[in-house]
Design an enzyme around this catalytic site. Sequence first.
Site, PDB file in Angstrom:
ATOM      1  CG  PHE A  97      36.500  26.717  35.733  1.00 25.27           C
ATOM      2  CD1 PHE A  97      36.347  25.602  36.559  1.00 25.27           C
ATOM      3  CD2 PHE A  97      36.323  26.543  34.381  1.00 25.27           C
ATOM      4  CE1 PHE A  97      36.033  24.360  36.037  1.00 25.27           C
ATOM      5  CE2 PHE A  97      36.002  25.301  33.843  1.00 25.27           C
ATOM      6  CZ  PHE A  97      35.860  24.207  34.679  1.00 25.27           C
ATOM      7  CG  ASN A 134      35.137  20.470  44.685  1.00 27.42           C
ATOM      8  OD1 ASN A 134      35.139  19.381  45.227  1.00 27.42           O
ATOM      9  ND2 ASN A 134      34.372  20.748  43.641  1.00 27.42           N
ATOM     10  CG  HIS A 135      35.657  23.478  41.175  1.00 29.44           C
ATOM     11  ND1 HIS A 135      34.932  23.459  42.347  1.00 29.44           N
ATOM     12  CD2 HIS A 135      35.636  24.758  40.740  1.00 29.44           C
ATOM     13  CE1 HIS A 135      34.495  24.685  42.591  1.00 29.44           C
ATOM     14  NE2 HIS A 135      34.902  25.495  41.636  1.00 29.44           N
ATOM     15  CG  ASP A 168      27.563  17.041  47.176  1.00 29.35           C
ATOM     16  OD1 ASP A 168      27.544  15.875  47.622  1.00 29.35           O
ATOM     17  OD2 ASP A 168      26.820  17.951  47.592  1.00 29.35           O
ATOM     18  CG  PHE A 170      32.293  22.302  40.510  1.00 31.57           C
ATOM     19  CD1 PHE A 170      31.653  23.261  41.287  1.00 31.57           C
ATOM     20  CD2 PHE A 170      32.836  22.686  39.299  1.00 31.57           C
ATOM     21  CE1 PHE A 170      31.569  24.567  40.857  1.00 31.57           C
ATOM     22  CE2 PHE A 170      32.759  23.997  38.862  1.00 31.57           C
ATOM     23  CZ  PHE A 170      32.124  24.943  39.649  1.00 31.57           C
ATOM     24  CG  ASP A 207      34.320  28.146  46.065  1.00 36.65           C
ATOM     25  OD1 ASP A 207      33.439  29.020  46.150  1.00 36.65           O
ATOM     26  OD2 ASP A 207      34.368  27.298  45.142  1.00 36.65           O
ATOM     27  CD  GLU A 233      30.101  28.885  48.545  1.00 34.32           C
ATOM     28  OE1 GLU A 233      29.322  29.488  47.805  1.00 34.32           O
ATOM     29  OE2 GLU A 233      31.020  28.153  48.111  1.00 34.32           O
ATOM     30  CG  HIS A 307      31.248  36.096  45.137  1.00 35.61           C
ATOM     31  ND1 HIS A 307      31.355  35.691  46.444  1.00 35.61           N
ATOM     32  CD2 HIS A 307      31.610  35.019  44.390  1.00 35.61           C
ATOM     33  CE1 HIS A 307      31.770  34.441  46.495  1.00 35.61           C
ATOM     34  NE2 HIS A 307      31.930  34.006  45.263  1.00 35.61           N
TER      35      HIS A 307
END
Length: 529
Positions: A97, A134-135, A168, A170, A207, A233, A307
């Site tokens: 994040f 993505n985020h 999609d 998040f 990711d 992933e 992880h």
Amino acid sequence: MKLPILICAAAAWLLASTVPAAPPSVRNGGGEDILLQGFHWNSSRNAPQKWYEVLTQMAPTIGQDGFTKIWLPPAWTDQSSWSDPTSGTSGGGEGYFWNDFDKNSQYGSDGQLKQAVAALTNAGVQAVYDVVPNHMNDKLAGKQVRFPRHLKLWRDDCATPSDCDQGDAFMSGSADLNTGNAEVSSRFMQEFRNLRDNYGAKGLRFDFVRGYAPERVDIWMKNFGDQAFCVGELWKSPNEYPATDWRSQASWQDALKDWSDRSHCAVFDFALKERLQNGNVAEWRHGLNGNPDAAWRQAAVTFVDNHDTGYSPGQYGGQHHWPLSDPMRDVAYTYILLSPGTPTVYWPDMYDWGRGDLIRTLIGLRKDAGIRADSPISFQSHYSGLVATTNGSRKRLLLALDSDLAKAPDGFTPVLLADGQRIRVWQASQAPSDTTTTLHCDNVQPNPGQAVYAVGSPLELGAWDPAHAIALQPSASNRWSGSVVWPTQQSVEWKCLIRNLSDINEVYWQADPNNRFVTGAANESVGRF
């Protein structure tokens, strides 16, 4: 006993590494990599040393242990934090994040990162960075990469998010970037080049790829380095796709291969992970890395835990969303390290939880045999557990995991016995290729409750154990037949067998002599009662 294996493996691998490999059809690093996940969920909270300092100190050991690439944590600054008073848990700062491309993070300073990568490079280990396009955290005014909230740069800027975002959402989507926007995409492209040019990046781990288009990843990689390593992933089960999407009725393998085909990157083998979690050992063959097609195997990046899925040392035991049970971990590492795909070892299993000696031995066996991501593998389902033969470029390895295989056939030498004999491994000379032979048993008239089998010297025919003979089917009057796939240039002796279906010990053998032939020299072999 283990030391000679490792010495031989290192010498053989060094010789093989001087021979250039043909460019792969997928960006998997050439197919000979062994990847170390160089962090866990709590590495950002490591004390008293920062994590990058740990990596600098450990770099020589990582190289000596046989790893060729290391998956590094996200390098971008993450100042997020959260707490849950109900459960008493808290976290933040792990890099997923993030708020800025600055490299001073909870893992260490910009300078410490460069020092760690230099030490790893000197040890022969290439850096693969975890990137999160993505985020991000968009709640820190003045402390973040500036993606203005206009021009559809964010998913929630759009009246219909699916019209402008390529995947999609998040969480709520409030911090979800629209990677399809030219401005957003170019900013990431520039940063990926920065990681390459100034921070030693030789590959990227993407990711949450369900959040953006695989074609976008392909564009980024063409700019980053068209033959550089990349892996995505894609943790998304078939039932998470809309009913109108073909993947909702497909297998885990199908969805993973589709993403790989469109991105031209390798992909984490969640098809195998799902079977590790929910299937028995025999069903592990249904991972992407066990597919009969080499193109599918070379796309697979295999793992036992990471992880997200597994436990971590330290605070709250990490995330452990989908951990493999402890009794199965050694068996699972034996499978991924001695079978096709690009294997990934989780840091705590290697350096915190006492599995390092076994993993080093397995890495040595893999390199000594010359196992690649696309190496051929065959499974013998007429034994219990998992029995498989991986044909490397120099040697074949026979694995028996939780299996009732009594002994290996002639030509195989034992090289590993571990975990109370749940793990058994043999090696033999390399097989040039596979061939198919049809076996016939003539003049056979089994009684009701009986069936006809072929039993013989090779593993494929049960190694003379009637309990693991292969069943034949009626093909003509008084003739029973079956086809077997096995290595060429193999001398085979075999016989027909009638076995009682209700009593495995009641058997009737074809009279002497044995039927004999060499695989590849004959398409058929006939035995007679």
